[in-house]
Each structure stands twice: as structure tokens, then as C-alpha cells.
Write a protein that holds these residues in place. Structure first.
Motif, PDB file in Angstrom:
ATOM      1  N   ALA A 347      46.508  -7.468   9.370  1.00 24.86           N
ATOM      2  CA  ALA A 347      46.469  -7.726  10.813  1.00 24.86           C
ATOM      3  C   ALA A 347      46.419  -6.416  11.598  1.00 24.86           C
ATOM      4  O   ALA A 347      45.610  -6.262  12.516  1.00 24.86           O
ATOM      5  N   ALA A 348      47.284  -5.499  11.201  1.00 34.09           N
ATOM      6  CA  ALA A 348      47.339  -4.207  11.891  1.00 34.09           C
ATOM      7  C   ALA A 348      46.032  -3.443  11.729  1.00 34.09           C
ATOM      8  O   ALA A 348      45.534  -2.827  12.669  1.00 34.09           O
ATOM      9  N   VAL A 349      45.464  -3.532  10.512  1.00 34.49           N
ATOM     10  CA  VAL A 349      44.195  -2.841  10.251  1.00 34.49           C
ATOM     11  C   VAL A 349      43.109  -3.410  11.155  1.00 34.49           C
ATOM     12  O   VAL A 349      42.320  -2.680  11.758  1.00 34.49           O
ATOM     13  N   LYS A 350      43.092  -4.735  11.269  1.00 35.59           N
ATOM     14  CA  LYS A 350      42.064  -5.375  12.111  1.00 35.59           C
ATOM     15  C   LYS A 350      42.202  -4.951  13.567  1.00 35.59           C
ATOM     16  O   LYS A 350      41.214  -4.785  14.278  1.00 35.59           O
ATOM     17  N   GLN A 351      43.449  -4.778  13.968  1.00 35.21           N
ATOM     18  CA  GLN A 351      43.678  -4.344  15.337  1.00 35.21           C
ATOM     19  C   GLN A 351      43.136  -2.933  15.550  1.00 35.21           C
ATOM     20  O   GLN A 351      42.501  -2.647  16.564  1.00 35.21           O
ATOM     21  N   LEU A 352      43.396  -2.080  14.565  1.00 38.83           N
ATOM     22  CA  LEU A 352      42.887  -0.700  14.641  1.00 38.83           C
ATOM     23  C   LEU A 352      41.359  -0.713  14.708  1.00 38.83           C
ATOM     24  O   LEU A 352      40.751   0.042  15.473  1.00 38.83           O
ATOM     25  N   ILE A 353      40.754  -1.574  13.895  1.00 38.27           N
ATOM     26  CA  ILE A 353      39.291  -1.664  13.865  1.00 38.27           C
ATOM     27  C   ILE A 353      38.742  -1.994  15.254  1.00 38.27           C
ATOM     28  O   ILE A 353      37.695  -1.472  15.662  1.00 38.27           O
ATOM     29  N   GLN A 354      39.479  -2.827  15.974  1.00 36.93           N
ATOM     30  CA  GLN A 354      39.089  -3.149  17.348  1.00 36.93           C
ATOM     31  C   GLN A 354      38.909  -1.877  18.189  1.00 36.93           C
ATOM     32  O   GLN A 354      37.949  -1.738  18.921  1.00 36.93           O
ATOM     33  N   TYR A 355      39.878  -0.997  18.048  1.00 33.62           N
ATOM     34  CA  TYR A 355      39.794   0.264  18.796  1.00 33.62           C
ATOM     35  C   TYR A 355      38.643   1.138  18.292  1.00 33.62           C
ATOM     36  O   TYR A 355      37.879   1.699  19.065  1.00 33.62           O
ATOM     37  N   LEU A 356      38.586   1.232  16.966  1.00 32.63           N
ATOM     38  CA  LEU A 356      37.604   2.149  16.370  1.00 32.63           C
ATOM     39  C   LEU A 356      36.173   1.748  16.705  1.00 32.63           C
ATOM     40  O   LEU A 356      35.330   2.603  16.969  1.00 32.63           O
ATOM     41  N   THR A 357      35.896   0.480  16.686  1.00 32.27           N
ATOM     42  CA  THR A 357      34.511   0.050  16.917  1.00 32.27           C
ATOM     43  C   THR A 357      34.070   0.244  18.360  1.00 32.27           C
ATOM     44  O   THR A 357      32.894   0.128  18.669  1.00 32.27           O
ATOM     45  N   ARG A 358      35.008   0.548  19.220  1.00 32.69           N
ATOM     46  CA  ARG A 358      34.625   0.833  20.603  1.00 32.69           C
ATOM     47  C   ARG A 358      34.227   2.301  20.802  1.00 32.69           C
ATOM     48  O   ARG A 358      33.733   2.676  21.853  1.00 32.69           O
ATOM     49  N   GLN A 359      34.465   3.118  19.767  1.00 31.69           N
ATOM     50  CA  GLN A 359      34.175   4.547  19.883  1.00 31.69           C
ATOM     51  C   GLN A 359      32.731   4.860  19.488  1.00 31.69           C
ATOM     52  O   GLN A 359      32.104   4.119  18.747  1.00 31.69           O
ATOM     53  N   THR A 360      32.241   5.980  19.997  1.00 35.67           N
ATOM     54  CA  THR A 360      30.932   6.444  19.546  1.00 35.67           C
ATOM     55  C   THR A 360      31.095   7.450  18.408  1.00 35.67           C
ATOM     56  O   THR A 360      30.140   7.797  17.726  1.00 35.67           O
ATOM     57  N   SER A 361      32.324   7.903  18.230  1.00 32.42           N
ATOM     58  CA  SER A 361      32.576   8.950  17.251  1.00 32.42           C
ATOM     59  C   SER A 361      33.987   8.805  16.695  1.00 32.42           C
ATOM     60  O   SER A 361      34.946   8.702  17.472  1.00 32.42           O
ATOM     61  N   VAL A 362      34.103   8.785  15.381  1.00 34.49           N
ATOM     62  CA  VAL A 362      35.406   8.597  14.748  1.00 34.49           C
ATOM     63  C   VAL A 362      35.576   9.616  13.623  1.00 34.49           C
ATOM     64  O   VAL A 362      34.645   9.862  12.859  1.00 34.49           O
ATOM     65  N   CYS A 363      36.764  10.181  13.567  1.00 38.89           N
ATOM     66  CA  CYS A 363      37.054  11.126  12.489  1.00 38.89           C
ATOM     67  C   CYS A 363      37.919  10.434  11.454  1.00 38.89           C
ATOM     68  O   CYS A 363      38.820   9.664  11.804  1.00 38.89           O
ATOM     69  N   PHE A 364      37.661  10.681  10.162  1.00 39.56           N
ATOM     70  CA  PHE A 364      38.485  10.043   9.135  1.00 39.56           C
ATOM     71  C   PHE A 364      38.692  10.967   7.954  1.00 39.56           C
ATOM     72  O   PHE A 364      37.998  11.982   7.803  1.00 39.56           O
ATOM     73  N   ASP A 365      39.657  10.588   7.134  1.00 42.94           N
ATOM     74  CA  ASP A 365      39.955  11.366   5.931  1.00 42.94           C
ATOM     75  C   ASP A 365      40.548  10.426   4.897  1.00 42.94           C
ATOM     76  O   ASP A 365      41.382   9.584   5.236  1.00 42.94           O
ATOM     77  N   ILE A 381      43.680   5.884   4.047  1.00 43.19           N
ATOM     78  CA  ILE A 381      42.647   6.458   4.914  1.00 43.19           C
ATOM     79  C   ILE A 381      43.267   6.720   6.282  1.00 43.19           C
ATOM     80  O   ILE A 381      44.022   5.884   6.802  1.00 43.19           O
ATOM     81  N   SER A 382      42.964   7.880   6.847  1.00 39.39           N
ATOM     82  CA  SER A 382      43.450   8.147   8.211  1.00 39.39           C
ATOM     83  C   SER A 382      42.270   8.205   9.160  1.00 39.39           C
ATOM     84  O   SER A 382      41.162   8.592   8.768  1.00 39.39           O
ATOM     85  N   PHE A 383      42.512   7.818  10.385  1.00 37.88           N
ATOM     86  CA  PHE A 383      41.479   7.828  11.423  1.00 37.88           C
ATOM     87  C   PHE A 383      41.991   8.548  12.655  1.00 37.88           C
ATOM     88  O   PHE A 383      43.196   8.507  12.948  1.00 37.88           O
ATOM     89  N   ALA A 384      41.068   9.178  13.373  1.00 40.04           N
ATOM     90  CA  ALA A 384      41.432   9.768  14.663  1.00 40.04           C
ATOM     91  C   ALA A 384      40.216   9.671  15.574  1.00 40.04           C
ATOM     92  O   ALA A 384      39.089   9.855  15.120  1.00 40.04           O
ATOM     93  N   TYR A 385      40.442   9.354  16.820  1.00 44.75           N
ATOM     94  CA  TYR A 385      39.311   9.347  17.760  1.00 44.75           C
ATOM     95  C   TYR A 385      39.653  10.020  19.066  1.00 44.75           C
ATOM     96  O   TYR A 385      38.813  10.223  19.917  1.00 44.75           O
ATOM     97  N   ARG A 386      40.950  10.354  19.262  1.00 42.07           N
ATOM     98  CA  ARG A 386      41.259  11.211  20.391  1.00 42.07           C
ATOM     99  C   ARG A 386      42.380  12.165  20.007  1.00 42.07           C
ATOM    100  O   ARG A 386      43.250  11.842  19.174  1.00 42.07           O
ATOM    101  N   THR A 387      42.335  13.329  20.618  1.00 42.17           N
ATOM    102  CA  THR A 387      43.241  14.414  20.247  1.00 42.17           C
ATOM    103  C   THR A 387      44.708  14.001  20.306  1.00 42.17           C
ATOM    104  O   THR A 387      45.137  13.360  21.251  1.00 42.17           O
ATOM    105  N   GLY A 388      45.434  14.396  19.266  1.00 42.62           N
ATOM    106  CA  GLY A 388      46.883  14.185  19.286  1.00 42.62           C
ATOM    107  C   GLY A 388      47.321  12.826  18.804  1.00 42.62           C
ATOM    108  O   GLY A 388      48.519  12.554  18.722  1.00 42.62           O
ATOM    109  N   GLU A 389      46.380  11.973  18.485  1.00 42.95           N
ATOM    110  CA  GLU A 389      46.745  10.649  17.996  1.00 42.95           C
ATOM    111  C   GLU A 389      45.958  10.365  16.724  1.00 42.95           C
ATOM    112  O   GLU A 389      44.768  10.674  16.644  1.00 42.95           O
TER     113      GLU A 389
END
Length: 934
Positions: A347-365, A381-389
DNA sequence: GTTCTCACG
DNA sequence: ACGTACGTGAGAACA
């Protein structure tokens, strides 16, 4: 005018001996006749060309001279006379006798003293005489006057060098020839062990002599000077005076000048003929005895004076380079608040995906269990799309469950519209591919971005973070310990800790991007290279690595057994020859056995750490001397093949795929090439017959396939031709000629059909040398000729290919102006030492300025070809796969049904990858293994 | 970890 | 005066 030629026999013998060092002339009885042959050739050439009226050959004697008496260390450090020379001397004497030329020998005096005395007496006694001193030894410069000249014999039918007072002064940059002695007394002479003054070399000596005129005057005025130079001149004044004493050629040797004795006369046929027969000098014999009167007394023209030689990399730059550019726009992350979230459960992952798919650029590791992508299991897997978060998703160890959790993330990874940013994205790409996930859309790798900015720096994330963000991230070592056996597993790391670590990596990578972009924006070509070349290539490399290569294991097993027994045999023989057992693989023990126990000639100096050098080059020179040398070379070859290839490769077969998967490193080399590791599949043997066998183990996946290999022909030389636009070279390529042969014809001044294999071999080496940034020394080493000869060849090369020389100068000039050089596609290499006052550093940078654009452009070209070939194979949905790349070669596992189609297409793509205005050619081969495919 | 040697383009 | 051709990676010895 009459001509008197005086030969310095020993100097000429040494010169001849070393000129043939690599390919000595050996008679059928095993006698090394190089020195005699070289000497005979020189004397004969002079006789035929110059037609001397008077001749004499001076020899040194073993008796001590005044120099030994006055300075016990004189010539003490000179290496012991090579056996081949000792043997040659009696033959040379016999030869001189047979030619009826007087031998000039006197105990207690060296050849130069004798020659000096006779020369001075001759010009005094006979106003109609000109003396030519035949010697390569520069010390003779001091004797030169209007009618006494130095005559340096030359090889290869090239012009000789005749030095009168003017030429000598020019050569040394002095005012009168007497100062040659002063120069030598300051700079010393390593060959004769004249000590000179410490810290004073040619340049300093020239300056001092120009100002003070003589050693004595200089020593009287050291008060004018300062620093270390002054100190040395004062402390070593006596040594300087002694040096001057030693360097002076004595012109008062107690001998009479009897002109009539030196008169040139015909050779003694009855002595000469059997001697030449014994030495097996057949062609020489024809040349001498074919004529009725080999020594003809006639009038002749003055010899031509050769042009002064060019110092290839002479430079007057004295300044130090400026400070290194550094990045100052630092921000300290430590003080920046950050929020790193743990994202657990579907559930939490799906929620994160909601945020991620709204981005034009996503960083991951990705965090995994292994450094080997094919074997790695996902830990998180870690994701980041804005600084500091940043967000961290842990994955279950159960692979089925892991796949389930991963499935919804396809929405992110396979979304064409989202740019994916990562550090070393090829790894993450390969790991995800293991789970059936393809990264679609634009990709951006911070490592590669930095590689294009500063290829020679380090590109790991910690270094980038420190350089651009002034922040030191959590280290992996704090989590799982250092590399090696003790290293822990990612899975065992406490969840909150790994979250901090992983999230931080994504956060930092994201923050690095704008910094890197800012630098790249200043270099549009670099930006294009990143997006159009390196990033697309990353996908290709990931595919190649994952594909892997099939190996013939039973074949390697068999080979290993054979090698093992062969190694044992060679090893036993070595022990026998050495008289004891020792560790042959230890250079230290080996050196002691070879040079202390067996007392063999070490040929070269010791290494920096005081060890004897026992490399291939040294040992091959010794193999005539002692059987043990060639046995050690055999041992080394077998041992290397066994340990590095035959035994190592099967160990690296992946349990999952049954194939070997190398890693192609995209951000390692300074020039833009790829490198290969774990295992390195770019250095599989091919040069020796035995080593080549290993390539038979590289086989197609099954009987429906064949190995197809396509390699560029002479790619670097073609690039050089294109860059320089040298007409002769372009012509050779565009006409489809054998370039090395064409080069040989030009350089040696013969017709194309008269080029023999030796000339071609030399020309080929020269061509390579040009690409590497030639030095006469390097070329001489490489083809085993004298440095003088190498220098002549290089000069001739530049006469024949003037635009090549121009290109080389231009590259160096560009490097000095810009601080960097670049490839066709604008890949840069910074050369910070290009203005260094240190000759070594500067020379290195200058050679790089020539080599980097060539090697790098070839890399650009094959990278373009790889991308296009891969796209073609994918688009056409072919079974044929690219499996390797080796700098100028692409290797494929090709399906038999596709071969005819694929072969032409690959050739076409490779030849047209970049248009440089020169014809590009490839060689394509097929076979049931990699060896056959060549 | 560094040094030496050697495999490749 | 110095050291000298360009670019790599790996195994073994030695400190």
C-alpha cells in the motif's frame, strides 16, 4: 686537396654492435658477426664514396693510460665489455690488415689521443691535406679545425654528417671548439665516467660557458652566482678541473707522422677473401672483390654536410602550470535538514508511486546482495525527486514476494516520460533487468556526466559529493565493513541504518545533477556526448554483459592439464640449469640466481627498488647467452596462461546462466575507451601460438550459432590521416594500399615493390610510434636500432608526411592554449602538465596531446557503431547478439540463418559510424570459436 | 597495499 | 639531467 681518414675502431665497433642488438648477425658456426659486419660496412662505404687518399685505423689498448693513473675511477663504471665484442676485435684487426690499412696502436694511449696527434701533425706537415676523423664520439669536437673534421657515418643510405668548426660550435652552442672540453668538464660524460659538476647538464653548461668562456674563469668567479649551483661549483671545483684534464684529448702522443705509410693501397686479396668467407659476408665480398681495385686513389668532391637534426619536442616553456580548477559553489548538506522515509508494504509503495509518476525526473538507487549484477538480489530501492527528501523501499528475501512488490514499480521504471537519474545506472539497470524490468525513457548517470567533465578524476559518488556538495556521505563500509572475506551482507544491515544510507545516496545523486549540468552546459559537445553517446551506450553494455559468453569448459580443463605437466617439465629444467630449486615466479629470487649465482650479464640497470630487472625484454636478449633465459620465458608464458586464463575463466562462470559475464567499465580510461574486468575479456591472448589456443574456448551458444568478429582495419592510423589531411597518407588509404608498405617506400626512399619485410616491419613500428608520440629513444628500443638511426627515420618520416608533423605540433599547441585536447566528438582530455618546467612531465603531456585525440576518436567511433548495431539487432528482433567489444573489434554470437544479412549490415554500420573524410574498412570473420573467427 | 611482470588494442 | 612511445586489468610475490 687530399683526404686522410682516421677511424676510431672501438667506438665504431660498439656502435655497430648495439645497432644490431635486437637482430644480431650470427654465422652458421654461431659467431656473432654484427660488430665486424658493421665496421666493415662503414669502412667500405667511406672508401667507395669518399675515395680517401690516406687511411688509418686507431685502436685502444688494454694498458692503463694517463687517465687511469690520474683518476682511478676512469671508465671504472663502464659495463664489462660484451663477449661478442671481445670476440669481434681480432676479426676487425685481421680485416684491417687484409685491407692493407695501417693499424695505429700505442700502449698507454687511447685511440682519440692517437687520432688527435696524427691529425694535428698531418695538417701541419701537408698543407694539401684534409683530415676526417671517423667516429660517433662527440668528444672529438675539441680537435676540429678548418682542415680537421669529424665524420659521423650514417646508416640506411642516408646522408652522413660532417662537422667542421662551425657545425661543432653550433651543436654545442659554444664559441670555439676548445670549449668542448670545458663543456665536458662541467656536464661530465657518463660513458667515460668523467664526473663533471653535480647538477650541471647541457643547458646549464652552455649558459655558464657562454658567460665565462672557460671552466677556470668560471671557477674564479663563482661569487657572481648563487644557490645550489654556486655551492656545487665551489665544492666540486677540483672534480671539475680533473674532469677537464680527463676530457682533453692528448695531441702529443710520441708517434711519428709518416704520410707514406698511410697511403691508401689496394686490399690484399689473398688475405681478404678467406676472411670474408669465414665471416660469411657474401654480399660484402662481392662488393669488395668484384672490383679490380677496391681502393682507388682519385680526386673527389667534398662530402655533403647533413642538415642539423631536429629535436622533436624541444620547447622553451618554463612556466609552472596554474592551479587546478576547483569547484567553489559548495553547500554543506550536514546542516541541511532532510527527511528520509521508510516505505514498507504494498500500500505504501503504491502511494509513493502516485508521487513518483507525477514527476518528470526521478533519482533512484538499488541496494543488493552482490557487486555482480547478474547474481545480485534486490535488498531495497531508494527514490528521490526533490532535495532533502528520499524514500527507501525494503524488499523481502523471498524472490517471489520481491517480484510481487516490484511489479507496480514498473509504472515508474517503464514510464517513457520520466527521466531516471542514478549513479552508475548500468548496474541498477542490469539488476532490474534480472527481475524483468526495463528502464525506459531518458536516463542520466552522474558518474558518466562527471566522466565527460573530468575523465581522469575519480567518479564514485563519495568523491563527487565531496567535490560538488562539500559533504561526506555515509560510507558503505560503516554498514557492511571493508571489502573481502569479512564483508557483511546488505541483508543483515539494520533497517533504519540502511534506509539512511540508501535514501541519502538517492538524495545526493539527485543534488549532484544540477551541479554537473552547470559544468556541462559550458561545453555543449560534452553534453551531447553524454546524452547521445554514453547514455545510449550504457543500455548496450548492460545488454552485452547480461548476454555473456559461452565457454568450452572441457577444452579448458584439458588445456589446464597439459599446461600443468609442461610447466613441471620446464621447471625441472630450470632447477637443473640453476643448480638449485627456487621460486621462479619471484623476481627477487630469480634475479639473484641469474645475475649472482650464474653471473649473467644484467643488460639493464636495476629497478627503482634495487631489484634486478628480469622482464621479457631483458631475458630475450640473454637467451643466446644461457639456456636458462629462454626456459624462464617459457615458464612465464605457460604459468601466465594457466593462472590468468585457463584456470581463472571457468571459475567465473555464472551459476545462473552458465556463461561468463564481464563488466565493461565506461568511466575508467582517460581517453574514452572502455575497459573490461572480472574477468578482463579484452586481453585474451592472440600473439603467441600457445596463447592463441585459449580463444578456441570462446564458442557460440549452440550449434545453430557461429562466432562473428568484425574489426576495424588500422583505425587509429586512418584517424591520424584524416586529422592531419596528409595527402600521401590519405592517398594510401583511399587507394586501399598496404599503409605500412607505402610508409616504408616513402621513408626508405624505395619503390613500393622494393619494400622488403624488414622495411615494412620498421615502418609499421614507426606508424605506431607516431600515434603514441614518437621519441627516437622509444623507436630505437622498439625495433632494435641505434638512436641515431631512429632519429633519422623519424626525420625522414616527417619529410615525407609533413602534415602529420604539423598535426602533432598543432595538437600540442592546442593543449598549451586550452589546457586540453579533444576527439572528433569533442571528448576532452585535460593535460595539466603541458606547460610544466619538468621535461618528463611535459613530454608525457605532449605525447598524450597527440595520442588522446586519436585513441579517443577511435573509441567514439566504435561506440557509435555499437549503439547503431545494437539498435538494428533489437529492431529486427534478431537472434544474433553482440557479446564482446575489444577496442576496435565487435564480437557476435550470430545465428546461422541471419549471418549473411547481419554481416553486411554490421560492416556498413561500422564503416559509416562517423564520417571523417577517409575510407574506413573492416575485417569480418566467422568461425566455430573466437580464434577461427579472426 | 605496492611492485613486477605480462596479457590485449 | 632526467627518462622516454599510448591505453588498460590481473596474478603472484613481498612488505
Amino acid at each position: 686537396m687530399k683526404k686522410l681518414f682516421l677511424f676510431d675502431a672501438m667506438a665504431l665497433i660498439y656502435r655497430a654492435h648495439f645497432a644490431f642488438a635486437k637482430t644480431p648477425r650470427i654465422s652458421s658456426k654461431g659467431l656473432n658477426t654484427s660488430a665486424v659486419f658493421g665496421f666493415a660496412n662503414t669502412i667500405l662505404e667511406v672508401i667507395q664514396k669518399e675515395k680517401p687518399d690516406y687511411l688509418g685505423v686507431a685502436f685502444d689498448t688494454p694498458a692503463p693510460t694517463f687517465r687511469h693513473v690520474d683518476f682511478p675511477a676512469y671508465k671504472a663504471q663502464r659495463q664489462e665489455q660484451p663477449e661478442d665484442i671481445t670476440v669481434a676485435i681480432p676479426y676487425v684487426k685481421k680485416l684491417v690488415e687484409a685491407m692493407d690499412i695501417p693499424l695505429l696502436i700505442l700502449d698507454g694511449y687511447e685511440a682519440d689521443d692517437i687520432i688527435g696527434t696524427i691529425a694535428k701533425k698531418a695538417v701541419q706537415a701537408n698543407p694539401e691535406i684534409v683530415v676526417y676523423m671517423m667516429t660517433p664520439d662527440k668528444d672529438y669536437g675539441q680537435l676540429v679545425e678548418e682542415r680537421i673534421k669529424m665524420y659521423k657515418p650514417a646508416f640506411m643510405g642516408k646522408g652522413v654528417e660532417v662537422l667542421g668548426p662551425k657545425e661543432v660550435c653550433e651543436k654545442w652552442d659554444i664559441q670555439n671548439v676548445d670549449q668542448v672540453i670545458d663543456m665536458l668538464s662541467l656536464m661530465g660524460d657518463a660513458v667515460d665516467n668523467i664526473p663533471g659538476i653535480p647538477g650541471v647538464g647541457e643547458k646549464t653548461a652552455q649558459k655558464l660557458i657562454a658567460e665565462y668562456g672557460s671552466l677556470e674563469n668560471l671557477l674564479a668567479n663563482t661569487a657572481d652566482l648563487k644557490g645550489k649551483l654556486k655551492e656545487n661549483l665551489e665544492n666540486y671545483a677540483e672534480q671539475g678541473r680533473m674532469s677537464k684534464h680527463l676530457a682533453r684529448i692528448l695531441c702529443e702522443v710520441p708517434i711519428d707522422y709518416q704520410e707514406e705509410r698511410l697511403l691508401a693501397t689496394p686490399a690484399k686479396r689473398d688475405l681478404l677473401e678467406p676472411l670474408l668467407e669465414e665471416l660469411e659476408f657474401r654480399t660484402l665480398k662481392k662488393r669488395i672483390l668484384g672490383e679490380e681495385s677496391p681502393v682507388v686513389v682519385t680526386k673527389s668532391k667534398a662530402p655533403k654536410v647533413a642538415s642539423n637534426q631536429i629535436d622533436l619536442f624541444a620547447s622553451s616553456i618554463e612556466e609552472e602550470t596554474g592551479p587546478e580548477p576547483s569547484f567553489t559553489n559548495h553547500k554543506n548538506l550536514q546542516s541541511t535538514a532532510h527527511q528520509y522515509h521508510l516505505v514498507q508494504g504494498l500500500a505504501a509503495v503504491k502511494q509513493l508511486i502516485q508521487y513518483l509518476t507525477r514527476q518528470t525526473s526521478v533519482c533512484f538507487d538499488t541496494e543488493t546482495t552482490s557487486l555482480l549484477a547478474v547474481e545480485a538480489e534486490l535488498v531495497g530501492i531508494s527514490f528521490a525527486y526533490r532535495t532533502g527528501e528520499a524514500f527507501y523501499i525494503p524488499f523481502p528475501a523471498d524472490q517471489t514476494e520481491a517480484k510481487e512488490l516490484l511489479e507496480p514499480l514498473k509504472e515508474v521504471f517503464e514510464n517513457e516520460k520520466i527521466q531516471k537519474i542514478a549513479q552508475n545506472i548500468k548496474y541498477d539497470m542490469s539488476v532490474l533487468a534480472n527481475y524483468g524490468i526495463e528502464i525506459k525513457g531518458e536516463i542520466y548517470d552522474t558518474m558518466l556526466a562527471h566522466y565527460l567533465i573530468e575523465p581522469e578524476k575519480r567518479h564514485n559518488m563519495d568523491a563527487l559529493s565531496l567535490a560538488y556538495l562539500n559533504y561526506e556521505p555515509l560510507s558503505i563500509e560503516e554498514l557492511i565493513g571493508k571489502k573481502g572475506a569479512k564483508q557483511g551482507n546488505m541483508r543483515d544491515v539494520e533497517l533504519n541504518l540502511i534506509k539512511e544510507y540508501a535514501a541519502e545516496d538517492a538524495d545526493i545523486t539527485l543534488q549532484l545533477k544540477p551541479h554537473l549540468d552547470k559544468v556541462l552546459d559550458k561545453n555543449p559537445k560534452g553534453k551531447t556526448l553524454l546524452h547521445e553517446l554514453e547514455m545510449p551506450l550504457t543500455r548496450v553494455l548492460s545488454a552485452i554483459e547480461r548476454e555473456g559468453v559461452n565457454l568450452d569448459i572441457p577444452f579448458l580443463k584439458e588445456m589446464s592439464n597439459t599446461l600443468e605437466s609442461d610447466v613441471k617439465i620446464v621447471q625441472e629444467r630450470i632447477y637443473e640449469l640453476a643448480g638449485k630449486q627456487f621460486n621462479i615466479a619471484s623476481p627477487k629470487q630469480l634475479g639473484e640466481i641469474l645475475f649472482e649465482k650464474l653471473k649473467l650479464d644484467p643488460k639493464a640497470k636495476k629497478t627503482k627498488t634495487g631489484q634486478y630487472m628480469t622482464g621479457e625484454e631483458i631475458l630475450s636478449k640473454m637467451d643466446a647467452e644461457h639456456e636458462i633465459a629462454s626456459k624462464i620465458l617459457d615458464f612465464r608464458e605457460l604459468q601466465k596462461l594457466k593462472s590468468t586464463y585457463v584456470d581463472a575463466l571457468p571459475q567465473l562462470i555464472c551459476a545462473k546462466t552458465g556463461r561468463i559475464h564481464t563488466s565493461f567499465m565506461q568511466a575508467v580510461t582517460a581517453t574514452g575507451r572502455l575497459s573490461s574486468k572480472d574477468p578482463n575479456l579484452q586481453n585474451i591472448p592472440i600473439r603467441t601460438a600457445r596463447g592463441r589456443e585459449i580463444r578456441k574456448a570462446f564458442i557460440p551458444r549452440n550449434e545453430d550459432y557461429q562466432i562473428l568478429s568484425a574489426d576495424y582495419s588500422q583505425i587509429e592510423l586512418r584517424i591520424m590521416a584524416a586529422f592531419s589531411q596528409d595527402d600521401s597518407m590519405l592517398d594510401a588509404f583511399n587507394k586501399g594500399q598496404d599503409v605500412h608498405k607505402a610508409t616504408a617506400a616513402k621513408v626508405f626512399g624505395v619503390a613500393l615493390e622494393d619494400v622488403d619485410s624488414d622495411m615494412r616491419r620498421k615502418a609499421k613500428t614507426v606508424n605506431f610510434g607516431i600515434i603514441y608520440g614518437v621519441s627516437a629513444f622509444g623507436l630505437a628500443e622498439q625495433i632494435g636500432i641505434s638512436r641515431t638511426e631512429a632519429k633519422e627515420i623519424i626525420e625522414q618520416y616527417f619529410v615525407q608526411f609533413p602534415k602529420v608533423k604539423q598535426f602533432m605540433d598543432q595538437s600540442i599547441h592546442q593543449a598549451r592554449e586550452n589546457g586540453y585536447v579533444e576527439t572528433v566528438m569533442g571528448r576532452r582530455r585535460y593535460l595539466r602538465d603541458i606547460l610544466s618546467a619538468n621535461m618528463n612531465e611535459r613530454g608525457f603531456a605532449e605525447r598524450n596531446a597527440i595520442n588522446a585525440p586519436i585513441q579517443g576518436s577511435a573509441a567514439d567511433m566504435i561506440k557509435v557503431a555499437m549503439i547503431q548495431v545494437h539498435d538494428f539487432l533489437v529492431k529486427e528482433k534478431l537472434k544474433t547478439k553482440m557479446i564482446l567489444t575489444v577496442h576496435d573489434e565487435l564480437v557476435f554470437d550470430a545465428h546461422k540463418d541471419e549471418i549473411s544479412f547481419v554481416k553486411d549490415k554490421i560492416d556498413h554500420i561500422m564503416c559509416n559510424a562517423l564520417d571523417l573524410g577517409i575510407k574506413i574498412e573492416t575485417g569480418i570473420g566467422l568461425g566455430n570459436n573466437w580464434l577461427e573467427a579472426h
